[in-house]
Design a protein around this motif. Structure first.
Motif, PDB file in Angstrom:
ATOM      1  N   GLU A  98       9.212 -20.608  -7.799  1.00 27.35           N
ATOM      2  CA  GLU A  98       8.277 -19.541  -8.465  1.00 27.35           C
ATOM      3  C   GLU A  98       8.467 -18.121  -8.276  1.00 27.35           C
ATOM      4  N   PRO A  99       8.368 -17.601  -6.949  1.00 29.19           N
ATOM      5  CA  PRO A  99       8.594 -16.211  -6.956  1.00 29.19           C
ATOM      6  C   PRO A  99       9.871 -15.516  -7.390  1.00 29.19           C
ATOM      7  N   LYS A 100      10.997 -16.253  -7.702  1.00 26.04           N
ATOM      8  CA  LYS A 100      11.948 -16.054  -8.412  1.00 26.04           C
ATOM      9  C   LYS A 100      11.918 -15.834  -9.787  1.00 26.04           C
ATOM     10  N   PHE A 101      11.102 -16.782 -10.545  1.00 29.43           N
ATOM     11  CA  PHE A 101      10.885 -16.763 -12.033  1.00 29.43           C
ATOM     12  C   PHE A 101      10.390 -15.600 -12.411  1.00 29.43           C
ATOM     13  N   SER A 102      10.962 -15.222 -13.459  1.00 28.89           N
ATOM     14  CA  SER A 102      10.243 -14.115 -14.404  1.00 28.89           C
ATOM     15  C   SER A 102       8.858 -14.644 -14.762  1.00 28.89           C
ATOM     16  N   SER A 103       8.025 -13.491 -14.898  1.00 30.66           N
ATOM     17  CA  SER A 103       6.860 -13.891 -15.567  1.00 30.66           C
ATOM     18  C   SER A 103       6.791 -13.886 -17.218  1.00 30.66           C
ATOM     19  N   ALA A 104       8.183 -13.983 -17.842  1.00 28.58           N
ATOM     20  CA  ALA A 104       8.320 -14.107 -19.317  1.00 28.58           C
ATOM     21  C   ALA A 104       8.747 -15.541 -19.289  1.00 28.58           C
ATOM     22  N   CYS A 105       8.850 -16.271 -18.413  1.00 33.83           N
ATOM     23  CA  CYS A 105       8.945 -17.794 -18.702  1.00 33.83           C
ATOM     24  C   CYS A 105       7.734 -18.590 -18.491  1.00 33.83           C
ATOM     25  N   TYR A 106       7.230 -19.112 -19.694  1.00 30.06           N
ATOM     26  CA  TYR A 106       6.170 -19.737 -19.768  1.00 30.06           C
ATOM     27  C   TYR A 106       5.716 -21.304 -19.522  1.00 30.06           C
ATOM     28  N   ALA A 107       6.977 -21.703 -19.970  1.00 30.93           N
ATOM     29  CA  ALA A 107       6.725 -23.280 -20.135  1.00 30.93           C
ATOM     30  C   ALA A 107       6.716 -24.082 -18.593  1.00 30.93           C
ATOM     31  N   CYS A 108       5.873 -24.902 -18.569  1.00 30.46           N
ATOM     32  CA  CYS A 108       5.713 -25.968 -17.286  1.00 30.46           C
ATOM     33  C   CYS A 108       5.610 -25.115 -16.106  1.00 30.46           C
ATOM     34  N   LYS A 110       2.301 -23.484 -13.624  1.00 34.20           N
ATOM     35  CA  LYS A 110       0.806 -23.390 -13.532  1.00 34.20           C
ATOM     36  C   LYS A 110       0.290 -22.000 -13.724  1.00 34.20           C
ATOM     37  N   GLY A 111      -0.852 -21.949 -14.557  1.00 39.00           N
ATOM     38  CA  GLY A 111      -1.468 -20.557 -14.858  1.00 39.00           C
ATOM     39  C   GLY A 111      -0.673 -20.157 -16.194  1.00 39.00           C
ATOM     40  N   LEU A 112       0.260 -20.622 -16.753  1.00 38.46           N
ATOM     41  CA  LEU A 112       0.873 -20.226 -17.914  1.00 38.46           C
ATOM     42  C   LEU A 112       0.871 -21.193 -18.950  1.00 38.46           C
ATOM     43  N   GLY A 113       1.949 -21.329 -19.722  1.00 35.10           N
ATOM     44  CA  GLY A 113       1.757 -22.527 -21.056  1.00 35.10           C
ATOM     45  C   GLY A 113       1.719 -21.790 -22.191  1.00 35.10           C
ATOM     46  N   THR A 114       1.727 -22.787 -23.124  1.00 34.77           N
ATOM     47  CA  THR A 114       1.953 -22.631 -24.472  1.00 34.77           C
ATOM     48  C   THR A 114       0.983 -21.448 -25.027  1.00 34.77           C
ATOM     49  N   HIS A 115      -0.271 -21.691 -24.787  1.00 32.66           N
ATOM     50  CA  HIS A 115      -1.364 -20.704 -25.369  1.00 32.66           C
ATOM     51  C   HIS A 115      -1.149 -19.343 -24.831  1.00 32.66           C
ATOM     52  N   LYS A 116      -0.884 -19.165 -23.492  1.00 27.35           N
ATOM     53  CA  LYS A 116      -0.626 -17.834 -22.915  1.00 27.35           C
ATOM     54  C   LYS A 116       0.699 -17.091 -23.709  1.00 27.35           C
ATOM     55  N   ALA A 117       1.666 -18.084 -23.668  1.00 20.78           N
ATOM     56  CA  ALA A 117       2.822 -17.486 -24.593  1.00 20.78           C
ATOM     57  C   ALA A 117       2.631 -16.995 -26.078  1.00 20.78           C
ATOM     58  N   ILE A 118       1.805 -17.602 -26.704  1.00 18.69           N
ATOM     59  CA  ILE A 118       1.295 -17.291 -27.986  1.00 18.69           C
ATOM     60  C   ILE A 118       0.484 -16.150 -28.113  1.00 18.69           C
ATOM     61  N   ARG A 119      -0.454 -15.945 -27.113  1.00 17.48           N
ATOM     62  CA  ARG A 119      -1.098 -14.501 -27.038  1.00 17.48           C
ATOM     63  C   ARG A 119      -0.353 -13.440 -26.536  1.00 17.48           C
ATOM     64  N   ALA A 120       0.691 -13.601 -25.681  1.00 13.62           N
ATOM     65  CA  ALA A 120       1.490 -12.494 -25.260  1.00 13.62           C
ATOM     66  C   ALA A 120       2.306 -12.351 -26.651  1.00 13.62           C
ATOM     67  N   ALA A 121       2.757 -13.147 -27.452  1.00 17.23           N
ATOM     68  CA  ALA A 121       3.640 -12.991 -28.542  1.00 17.23           C
ATOM     69  C   ALA A 121       2.649 -12.086 -29.646  1.00 17.23           C
ATOM     70  N   PRO A 227       8.887  -6.220 -24.676  1.00 15.55           N
ATOM     71  CA  PRO A 227       8.435  -7.617 -24.503  1.00 15.55           C
ATOM     72  C   PRO A 227       9.261  -8.886 -24.823  1.00 15.55           C
ATOM     73  N   TYR A 228       9.455  -9.682 -23.663  1.00 14.99           N
ATOM     74  CA  TYR A 228      10.496 -10.881 -23.805  1.00 14.99           C
ATOM     75  C   TYR A 228       9.721 -11.999 -23.248  1.00 14.99           C
ATOM     76  N   ILE A 229       9.611 -12.995 -24.205  1.00 14.10           N
ATOM     77  CA  ILE A 229       8.685 -14.450 -24.096  1.00 14.10           C
ATOM     78  C   ILE A 229       9.724 -15.448 -24.131  1.00 14.10           C
ATOM     79  N   ARG A 230       9.836 -16.347 -23.171  1.00 13.19           N
ATOM     80  CA  ARG A 230      10.668 -17.478 -23.294  1.00 13.19           C
ATOM     81  C   ARG A 230       9.818 -18.711 -23.183  1.00 13.19           C
ATOM     82  N   TYR A 231      10.009 -19.583 -24.118  1.00 11.31           N
ATOM     83  CA  TYR A 231       9.218 -20.932 -23.766  1.00 11.31           C
ATOM     84  C   TYR A 231      10.508 -21.985 -24.039  1.00 11.31           C
ATOM     85  N   VAL A 232      10.737 -22.642 -22.725  1.00  9.66           N
ATOM     86  CA  VAL A 232      11.948 -23.539 -22.691  1.00  9.66           C
ATOM     87  C   VAL A 232      13.206 -22.843 -23.328  1.00  9.66           C
ATOM     88  N   ASP A 233      13.587 -23.364 -24.533  1.00  7.70           N
ATOM     89  CA  ASP A 233      14.944 -22.883 -25.303  1.00  7.70           C
ATOM     90  C   ASP A 233      14.516 -21.897 -26.386  1.00  7.70           C
TER      91      ASP A 233
END
Length: 373
Positions: A98-108, A110-121, A227-233
């Protein structure tokens, strides 16, 4: 990168396995194999723990089936005891990565997910003129086992934990065939490398984030783009000039090639945000958002199916209500009041109990404050 050791005692502790069993059982307690395992939980966990400690544990065979929405995909279901091991493994690996992951990675996560990715987009669409939208070709089927094991070993130095991860990865069932050549390959290279992770596994979701972490770090730390936003692929990169984003696309392709991945050319392109950005089932415009047509068509079909099943007594009203409420919550992230009203006018749930309960759903269709009708 600092490597973390000493994970094996935590992974094989009874407490970790017990928590893993309960997490794996969420939403599955009606299945006979899950019920049998949970009925004899202590003995099952003790047996599983002995197999792990002696390193005699071997993954079982997958059961596969095909889903056809939004497109045909093979889903693989592991035996429940394997699901327990998958959760036990990710429960000790997630705090490492988790500390190594980017905050731009939203899938799966905790505290992130689909709706936060959509909001950022949606926020990025408002601020930028152009977007580079990318999709990776046959992502899960293309994940290279040797590369994935190497990425895990860069962060973890616990030998037994790595061996268990390798055993789970190697136990993946055959996925869709992908024969792709990369720089340095000879004629036989693609056939000699194991590839593919099964869709539907807890470990596959986690490993998918690990595998693309080098891409996330390249884009967010080295290239320092918009801004860079990734959800899985599926990922977006925003900017205000096309040449910079075109250059960025070439750099992304180079990094993906090092991971033995390719962009899906038909789904990866650069265009204006004012034309609408399709992302995670939504079409996002500056100032408003609407559900993608395929999303609406699928829900209409699903709602008709739920209505028929309810009338036949094949599904309880509480389950119907939960499924519909979940979609309403998803749809309410855009200007969809009229659409929701129209959809529910089209479908009638019969019986007195259903009519009473339907009024509860209709109350949720009251127009929220601040949203255009």
């Amino acid at each position: 990168m600092k490597r973390i050791g000493g994970l094996w005692p935590k992974l094989t502790s009874f407490e970790n396995l017990h928590r893993a069993a309960h997490n794996a059982a969420l939403g599955k307690k009606g299945r006979s194999d899950v019920a049998a395992f949970m009925l004899d939980l202590e003995n099952e966990l003790a047996r599983l723990r002995r197999e792990l400690l002696s390193e005699e544990y071997e993954p079982g065979s997958y059961r596969t089936f095909v889903i056809r929405e939004p497109k045909p995909r093979q889903i693989s279901a592991a035996p429940f005891r394997d699901l327990v091991v998958h959760h036990a493994l990710t429960q000790v690996l997630e705090p490492v990565f988790e500390p190594k992951f980017s905050s731009a990675c939203y899938a799966c996560r905790k505290g992130l997910g689909t709706h936060k990715a959509i909001r950022a987009a949606r926020e990025a669409v408002l601020r930028h003129h152009y977007v580079l939208k990318c999709d990776i070709r046959k992502y899960f089927a293309s994940i290279d086992h040797e590369i994935l094991n190497g990425l895990l070993a860069r962060a973890v130095k616990c030998t037994q934990t790595l061996r268990l991860a390798e055993r789970i990865i190697a136990g993946s069932n055959p996925q869709e065939e992908t024969i792709t050549y990369f720089p340095g390959d000879d004629l036989f290279t693609p056939f000699g490398r194991r590839r593919g992770l099964p869709l539907g596994n807890q470990t596959s979701q986690f490993f998918a984030n690990v595998y693309l972490n080098p891409l996330d770090q390249l884009v967010t730390r080295k290239l320092r783009c918009g801004p860079y936003i990734r959800y899985v692929d599926d990922f977006l990169v925003f900017g205000d000039d096309k040449p910079s984003l075109a250059f960025l696309k070439r750099k992304i392709e180079e990094q993906l090639s090092a991971l033995r991945l390719r962009l899906h050319e038909g789904k990866s392109r650069l265009y204006r945000t004012c034309d609408g950005v399709t992302f995670l089932g939504w079409v996002l415009f500056p100032g408003h958002a609407r559900l993608a047509r395929q999303n609406v068509v699928r829900f209409r079909r699903r709602l008709r199916g739920l209505s028929a099943m309810f009338e036949q007594g094949a599904i309880p009203w509480e389950e119907v209500k939960l499924r519909v409420q979940a979609w309403i919550a998803h749809a309410s992230h855009g200007q969809t009041y009229r659409l929701r009203d129209q959809i529910f006018e089209e479908t009638t749930f019969k019986w007195i109990a259903a009519r009473t309960a339907r009024r509860e759903l209709e109350q949720q269709l009251e127009e929220p404050a601040g949203v255009e009708p």
